[in-house]
Write an enzyme that holds these catalytic residues in place. Structure first.
Site, short mmCIF file in Angstrom:
data_model
loop_
_atom_site.label_atom_id
_atom_site.label_comp_id
_atom_site.label_asym_id
_atom_site.label_seq_id
_atom_site.Cartn_x
_atom_site.Cartn_y
_atom_site.Cartn_z
N TRP A 159 7.50 6.89 20.92
CA TRP A 159 8.48 6.87 19.84
C TRP A 159 9.18 5.51 19.70
O TRP A 159 9.88 5.29 18.73
CB TRP A 159 9.56 7.95 20.08
CG TRP A 159 10.05 7.95 21.50
CD1 TRP A 159 9.61 8.79 22.49
CD2 TRP A 159 10.99 7.06 22.11
NE1 TRP A 159 10.22 8.47 23.68
CE2 TRP A 159 11.09 7.41 23.47
CE3 TRP A 159 11.78 6.00 21.63
CZ2 TRP A 159 11.92 6.74 24.37
CZ3 TRP A 159 12.59 5.33 22.53
CH2 TRP A 159 12.66 5.70 23.87
N ASN A 160 9.03 4.65 20.70
CA ASN A 160 9.94 3.50 20.71
C ASN A 160 9.60 2.43 19.68
O ASN A 160 10.48 1.75 19.17
CB ASN A 160 10.04 2.90 22.12
CG ASN A 160 8.76 2.27 22.58
OD1 ASN A 160 7.67 2.74 22.25
ND2 ASN A 160 8.86 1.20 23.33
N LYS A 183 -2.22 10.97 17.35
CA LYS A 183 -1.09 11.88 17.58
C LYS A 183 0.13 11.02 17.88
O LYS A 183 0.29 10.50 18.97
CB LYS A 183 -1.35 12.81 18.77
CG LYS A 183 -0.30 13.92 18.84
CD LYS A 183 0.00 14.41 20.24
CE LYS A 183 1.10 13.67 20.94
NZ LYS A 183 2.42 13.63 20.29
N PRO A 184 1.00 10.84 16.88
CA PRO A 184 2.20 10.03 17.14
C PRO A 184 3.20 10.86 17.94
O PRO A 184 3.05 12.08 18.07
CB PRO A 184 2.75 9.76 15.73
CG PRO A 184 2.24 10.88 14.88
CD PRO A 184 0.97 11.38 15.50
N GLY A 234 2.39 5.00 26.54
CA GLY A 234 3.52 5.84 26.93
C GLY A 234 3.87 5.62 28.38
O GLY A 234 3.60 4.55 28.95
N SER A 235 4.43 6.64 29.00
CA SER A 235 4.92 6.49 30.38
C SER A 235 3.75 6.49 31.37
O SER A 235 2.69 7.05 31.11
CB SER A 235 5.87 7.63 30.70
OG SER A 235 5.19 8.85 30.56
N GLU A 256 -1.62 1.91 28.06
CA GLU A 256 -0.55 0.91 27.96
C GLU A 256 0.72 1.61 28.43
O GLU A 256 1.25 2.47 27.73
CB GLU A 256 -0.39 0.43 26.50
CG GLU A 256 -1.66 -0.08 25.85
CD GLU A 256 -2.11 -1.42 26.39
OE1 GLU A 256 -1.33 -2.08 27.10
OE2 GLU A 256 -3.26 -1.81 26.11
N LEU A 257 1.20 1.25 29.62
CA LEU A 257 2.21 2.09 30.28
C LEU A 257 3.53 1.36 30.50
O LEU A 257 3.80 0.34 29.87
CB LEU A 257 1.62 2.62 31.59
CG LEU A 257 0.24 3.28 31.44
CD1 LEU A 257 -0.32 3.72 32.78
CD2 LEU A 257 0.29 4.45 30.46
N CYS A 290 8.82 -1.52 26.04
CA CYS A 290 8.04 -1.58 27.28
C CYS A 290 8.14 -2.96 27.93
O CYS A 290 8.10 -3.07 29.15
CB CYS A 290 6.59 -1.22 27.02
SG CYS A 290 5.80 -2.26 25.78
N GLU A 389 11.85 2.42 36.06
CA GLU A 389 12.06 1.94 34.69
C GLU A 389 13.23 2.73 34.08
O GLU A 389 13.21 3.96 34.07
CB GLU A 389 10.79 2.19 33.87
CG GLU A 389 10.88 1.69 32.44
CD GLU A 389 9.65 2.07 31.60
OE1 GLU A 389 9.16 3.20 31.73
OE2 GLU A 389 9.20 1.22 30.81
P1 NAD Z 1 5.63 9.66 27.03
O1 NAD Z 1 4.59 9.34 28.05
O2 NAD Z 1 6.58 10.75 27.32
O3 NAD Z 1 4.93 10.08 25.64
C1 NAD Z 1 4.03 9.24 24.97
C2 NAD Z 1 3.12 10.08 24.08
O4 NAD Z 1 2.37 10.96 24.92
C3 NAD Z 1 3.86 10.98 23.08
O5 NAD Z 1 3.14 11.03 21.88
C4 NAD Z 1 3.83 12.34 23.77
O6 NAD Z 1 3.88 13.43 22.86
C5 NAD Z 1 2.48 12.31 24.46
N1 NAD Z 1 2.35 13.17 25.64
C6 NAD Z 1 3.33 13.66 26.43
N2 NAD Z 1 2.80 14.41 27.42
C7 NAD Z 1 1.45 14.40 27.24
C8 NAD Z 1 0.36 14.97 27.95
N3 NAD Z 1 0.53 15.72 29.03
N4 NAD Z 1 -0.89 14.73 27.49
C9 NAD Z 1 -1.09 13.96 26.40
N5 NAD Z 1 -0.09 13.38 25.70
C10 NAD Z 1 1.16 13.59 26.11
O7 NAD Z 1 6.34 8.30 26.70
P2 NAD Z 1 7.55 8.04 25.71
O8 NAD Z 1 8.79 8.56 26.33
O9 NAD Z 1 7.19 8.49 24.35
O10 NAD Z 1 7.58 6.42 25.70
C11 NAD Z 1 8.25 5.67 26.64
C12 NAD Z 1 7.29 5.08 27.66
O11 NAD Z 1 6.23 4.40 27.01
C13 NAD Z 1 7.97 4.04 28.55
O12 NAD Z 1 7.53 4.23 29.87
C14 NAD Z 1 7.45 2.71 28.00
O13 NAD Z 1 7.45 1.66 28.93
C15 NAD Z 1 6.06 3.10 27.58
N6 NAD Z 1 5.54 2.19 26.57
C16 NAD Z 1 4.58 1.31 26.93
C17 NAD Z 1 4.09 0.40 26.01
C18 NAD Z 1 3.03 -0.61 26.39
O14 NAD Z 1 2.48 -1.22 25.48
N7 NAD Z 1 2.75 -0.83 27.65
C19 NAD Z 1 4.61 0.39 24.72
C20 NAD Z 1 5.59 1.30 24.38
C21 NAD Z 1 6.06 2.20 25.31
#
Ligand code: NAD
Length: 521
Positions: A159-160, A183-184, A234-235, A256-257, A290, A389
């Site tokens: 979402w960020n 899937k956003p 994501g995370s 990309e975490l 991130c 983080e």
């Molecule tokens: P998140 O991991 O909670 O969610 C990211 C996405 O994954 C969402 O669309 C969510 O619905 C989906 N998701 C959640 N659980 C899932 C599962 N079990 N299986 C498949 N998909 C699932 O992360 P967030 O809170 O949305 O974003 C913040 C994190 O993302 C931070 O850790 C940040 O550092 C990281 N991030 C990394 C980058 C990068 O380029 N390295 C860029 C942006 C954000």
């Protein structure tokens, strides 16, 4: 456009209608505006059968697209580039409303997506066309390298950065001849849908890029189960689950975490630029970035003036929910979960003896999730904020005497995403940069220097990710490479009538010869 007016609701309803679903009766996710906590509009909770439908359509569309000449693909992408810039204000309004950002922290999303569209439009033909490669034996072997699209790429985005993270990764996948199902994040689907709408307006075939909306664990898992490649941002915790599922299916994935990004400020840094850059690097998008800096190591000789000026400039930031540009402003955290995590990190540090230089408070008087930009010192390894983080507007400052110590501390993290170094001696800064275990290192600027360098790979080392976005790598990862070789005159198998030992000797001589031939070139 003005939020919470009928015309705005109509626009969001139209965007929601772009979601691929086989049933108009799906339960809905209420999407809320972080500035106010109010609902702005719903999107459907897609199910497995919606993913199956999207996949069926995507497979059909992909076959025709893979045969579409590069010039045609390029025209669509360059039109998209212009549409993004022309509709910039609508996108910025929506980004502010849906993600709760200050407007000047949203502009980079639109620019970044346009830059990626132009970059991959221009790169694709040269990078993906067949290339001649050296064969086993010069003159006698002919070899070609081909890159085929993997098929249907699934993307899961956070979402960020709702536009950049959703669209900028889709663009190279599409340009490489694939279909994409995205899937956003359930928190910010409308921005991605507006990005999709513009891409279709630019001429992209309708079913080639589709969006399904829903919650991560359910829908994410159905999506990974269906596609030929999964790209996840994501995370780190969820990234591991995604990698596990991709491993079970043996499909390729890119991850990309998260990060716990360090900054080094050397004694000879330009103090003014370093302080301003630190404020930008720590508090852009309220630290929900991130590549945001969360640890700052400052050399002793510059420590006092640096900290004094950093506190002053941080205190000058205004928390604001204004839709429109406002100088020195910072937006909201994105959700109640974000607020709870940030508060927990700061409260834990203060309870264990950290010193608060500024901030450290939620501001419900401004909006439900606002939190003040916060600076801490005297942080120790037993505190959450030391290693984890935070993903919020919280930065910790540590003094150091010797650069060797600062490098060691910077590398003392499970993460390895991004770093920044401030020094007037750029030669020295570059040699330090090479010793920092991060995928990107900025010298005398904050994250846009490396993020915007789209011709060069960007991504994380260690627990910050697998694979890279941007550059050739960011395009070729969405392809299957194939080598085709043709051998003439002298086969690479023993010749009939020739003794095996003589064949072995002949080949040995040829291998020796090749070493000398290579040096003659
Ligand atoms: P998140 O991991 O909670 O969610 C990211 C996405 O994954 C969402 O669309 C969510 O619905 C989906 N998701 C959640 N659980 C899932 C599962 N079990 N299986 C498949 N998909 C699932 O992360 P967030 O809170 O949305 O974003 C913040 C994190 O993302 C931070 O850790 C940040 O550092 C990281 N991030 C990394 C980058 C990068 O380029 N390295 C860029 C942006 C954000």
């Amino acid at each position: 456009m003005i939020p919470n007016t009928p015309i705005y609701s109509t626009m969001l309803t139209q965007l929601a209608s772009l979601v691929t679903t086989v049933s108009p009766e799906r339960e809905q996710i209420p999407v809320c505006a972080p500035f106010t906590g109010q609902q702005i509009g719903p999107v459907p909770i897609c199910q497995a059968e919606d993913v199956r439908e999207a996949l069926k359509r995507a497979r059909m569309a992909q076959q025709a697209w893979a045969a579409t000449p590069f010039a045609e693909r390029r025209t669509i992408f360059l039109r998209y580039h212009d549409l993004l810039l022309r509709h910039q204000n609508d996108l910025l309004d929506l980004l502010q409303i849906e993600a709760g950002k200050a407007r000047h922290h949203t502009v980079e999303e639109v620019l970044d997506t346009a830059i990626n569209a132009r970059y991959y439009a221009d790169l694709a033909e040269s990078a993906l066309s067949p290339h001649r490669r050296a064969g086993v034996l010069p003159f006698l072997s002919q070899v070609w390298e081909y890159h085929h699209p993997v098929g249907v790429v699934g993307l899961i985005s956070p979402w960020n950065y709702p536009l950049t993270m959703a669209l900028s990764d889709a663009l190279p996948a599409l340009m490489a001849g694939n279909a994409v199902i995205l899937k956003p994040s359930e928190e910010t689907p409308f921005t991605a849908l507006m990005g999709l709408q513009l891409l279709r307006e630019a001429g992209l075939p309708t079913d080639l890029f589709q969006i399904v909306t829903g919650y991560g664990p359910d829908l994410g898992s159905h999506l990974i189960g269906a596609v030929d490649f999964i790209g996840f941002t994501g995370s780190t915790a969820v990234g591991r689950l995604v990698a596990q599922q991709a491993g079970q299916q043996l499909i390729k994935c890119s991850l990309e975490l998260g990060g716990k990004n360090p900054m080094l400020v050397l004694d000879d840094a330009d103090l003014g630029r370093a302080v301003t850059g630190t404020v930008h690097n720590c508090f852009s998008n309220a630290g929900q970035l991130c590549v945001s800096i969360e640890r700052v190591y400052v050399q002793r000789g510059i420590y006092e003036p640096f900290v004094t000026r950093l506190v002053e400039q941080t205190q000058a930031l205004r928390l604001s929910k204004m839709i429109g540009y406002q100088k020195d402003s910072m937006g909201s955290l994105a959700s109640a979960d974000q607020l709870s995590k940030v508060s927990q990190h700061v409260d834990d540090a203060l309870a264990k003896g950290a010193t608060l230089l500024t901030g450290g408070r939620a501001r419900p008087d401004i909006g439900p999730y606002f939190y003040e930009p916060t600076i801490l010192t005297d942080v120790t390894p037993d505190m959450l904020v030391y290693q984890e983080e935070t993903f919020g507007p919280v930065v910790v400052i540590y003094p150091f005497d010797h650069v060797e110590d600062a490098i060691e501390w910077a590398n003392d993290s499970e993460y390895g995403l991004n770093a920044t170094i401030w020094s007037r001696d750029t030669h020295r800064a570059r040699s330090i940069a090479r010793r920092i275990q991060c995928g990107t290192v900025n010298i005398n600027d904050s994250y846009p220097a490396t993020w915007g360098a789209v011709d060069s790979p960007m991504g994380g080392m260690k627990q910050s990710g697998l694979s890279r976005r941007h550059g050739r790598e960011g395009l070729l990862k969405y392809t299957e490479s194939q080598t085709v070789a043709r051998q003439r005159l002298l086969p690479l198998t023993p010749l009939p009538g020739l003794k095996l030992s003589h064949y072995a000797m002949l080949m040995t001589i040829l291998v020796y010869l090749m070493k000398y031939l290579a040096r003659l070139r």
